[in-house]
Scaffold this active site. Structure first.
Site, short mmCIF file in Angstrom:
data_model
loop_
_atom_site.label_atom_id
_atom_site.label_comp_id
_atom_site.label_asym_id
_atom_site.label_seq_id
_atom_site.Cartn_x
_atom_site.Cartn_y
_atom_site.Cartn_z
N HIS A 209 0.68 -1.25 0.10
CA HIS A 209 -0.07 -0.03 0.06
C HIS A 209 0.84 1.21 0.00
O HIS A 209 1.51 1.51 1.11
CB HIS A 209 -0.83 0.08 1.08
CG HIS A 209 -1.71 1.23 1.20
ND1 HIS A 209 -2.98 1.18 0.96
CD2 HIS A 209 -1.51 2.41 1.84
CE1 HIS A 209 -3.71 2.41 1.06
NE2 HIS A 209 -2.51 3.36 1.89
N CYS A 242 -4.13 9.88 4.77
CA CYS A 242 -4.66 9.66 6.11
C CYS A 242 -4.82 10.85 6.95
O CYS A 242 -3.96 11.59 7.05
CB CYS A 242 -3.51 8.71 6.77
SG CYS A 242 -3.82 8.36 8.67
#
Length: 310
Positions: A209, A242
Site C-alpha cells: 500500500h 490519512c
C-alpha cells in the site's frame, strides 16, 4: 528473491476507503455502491469499500455499514473493510462483510494518533479479531501502517516490521499489507523490506500500500511486485491520504499503476472506462486529479493507442 510478473500482480482499488478519507464532500451510500460496481465492471479485481473508523472522526466513512449491506455476497467476496478492533470485525461481519483488513501502525506514536492505543494493544487484540472473522466465514489481513516512516517519530526500523509480521498473535492472517503511509519511501527501501518479509516471515500473500507524496508511488509499487508482492493498492486520480498522518498526500493513482503494470485483463476500452470514472468522481468531489496516466490519456497524441478519442 521471489518475483511476481507485473502483468500477474493484482490491483486493489482503495478509492472508497483511503481515497475518500480526506475529502470535504461526502458520497452517499448509493453513490459508493454505484462506483464499486463501475469499477468491478471495468475489470478491477478487488476493492476496499470502507472503514469502521468512528464517523465523527472520519465523516466520509460514516455510511460504511450501509455500503456493505447494499452489496451482494458475491460482490463482498471481492471487497475489503478496514478494521482496527474486534468490535469493528463483529459489526462489519453482521452487515455482511467477509474480508477484513486489520490495521495498526508499526509506530506507537502513529497508532496512538490513528487508533487511540499502543501498537502492542492492537496486536494483543488481533487473535480475537481473527476468531470473529473466522466465525463469519471470512478472512483477515495483517495491515502494518507506517512500515517505513512515522510522521511523529521519523524512520521506522525494518526489524520492527519483521517482528510484528512474525508475532505468533498474527498467525492465521491470510495476507500481510506493508504500508508506506506517508509516501516517503524510495524503491530501494521498498524492495529491501518486501524481500525480507517474503524471506523471513510466514508465507502469506504480500500487499503493498503506497502513496505518491514524493512522486515515487508507481516506482515503489513496481519494486514491491518485483520483490514478491502480488497485490498493490491504488485510488482513482491519486485521491486520498490519512487524516491522522501529517505530511501524507494522495494514494498512488489507480490509472498510473494500471498503465505501468498492464494486467492481463486490461484492455484499452477498460482503461478508458476507468479514466472516465475517475474524472467523473473527482469532478463530483471537487478534488484535483493527480494521475499522470489520465493526463497522458487526454493529451494531443492520438497516434498513441492509450490516448482517449474524446
Amino acid at each position: 528473491m521471489r518475483q511476481t510478473p507485473l502483468a500477474a500482480a493484482r490491483l486493489r482499488d482503495v478509492t472508497l476507503r483511503d481515497g475518500l478519507q480526506l475529502t470535504g464532500r461526502m458520497l452517499g451510500a448509493e453513490r459508493k455502491v454505484e462506483l464499486a460496481r463501475e469499477l468491478f465492471a471495468a475489470g478491477i479485481p478487488e476493492l476496499e469499500i470502507g472503514s469502521m473508523a468512528r464517523g465523527d472522526l472520519v465523516p466520509p466513512m460514516a455510511n460504511t455499514l450501509e455500503v456493505i449491506e447494499a452489496l451482494t455476497p458475491e460482490e463482498l467476496e471481492r471487497c475489503w473493510v478496514w478494521v482496527a478492533t474486534p468490535r469493528h470485525v463483529e459489526k462489519a461481519a453482521a452487515a455482511g462483510a467477509r474480508n477484513f483488513q486489520y490495521c495498526f501502525s508499526a509506530s506507537d506514536a502513529h497508532n496512538e494518533a490513528n487508533i487511540g492505543r499502543s501498537t502492542e494493544a492492537s496486536l494483543a487484540a488481533m487473535p480475537d479479531a481473527m476468531a470473529l472473522a473466522q466465525q463469519a466465514g471470512g478472512r483477515i489481513q495483517l495491515c502494518i501502517a507506517t512500515s517505513f516512516t512515522c510522521p511523529f517519530d521519523g524512520q521506522v526500523d525494518p526489524n520492527r516490521v519483521i517482528a510484528i509480521a512474525n508475532d505468533p498473535r498474527a498467525e492465521g492472517a491470510a495476507d500481510i499489507v506493508i504500508c508506506d503511509t506517508l509516501g516517503q519511501a524510495h524503491p530501494g527501501q521498498v524492495s529491501s523490506l518486501i524481500s525480507r518479509v517474503v524471506a523471513e516471515t510466514p508465507q502469506r500473500e504480500i500487499v503493498f500500500h503506497g502513496h505518491d507524496t514524493w512522486g515515487a508511488g508507481v516506482s515503489n509499487a513496481l519494486a514491491a511486485v518485483q520483490a514478491g508482492a502480488s497485490v498493490v493498492d491504488g485510488a482513482l486520480g491519486g485521491l486520498g491520504g490519512c487524516p491522522f498522518a501529517p505530511g501524507a498526500s494522495g494514494n498512488t493513482a489507480t490509472e498510473d499503476l494500471l498503465f505501468a503494470m498492464r494486467p492481463e485483463w486490461l484492455t484499452l476500452d477498460r482503461f478508458a472506462r476507468i479514466v472516465r470514472s475517475s474524472e467523473s468522481l473527482l469532478t463530483e468531489l471537487d478534488e484535483p486529479n493527480r494521475s499522470k496516466a489520465r493526463q497522458g490519456a487526454r493529451s494531443k497524441a492520438p497516434a498513441f493507442d492509450w490516448v482517449l478519442p474524446d
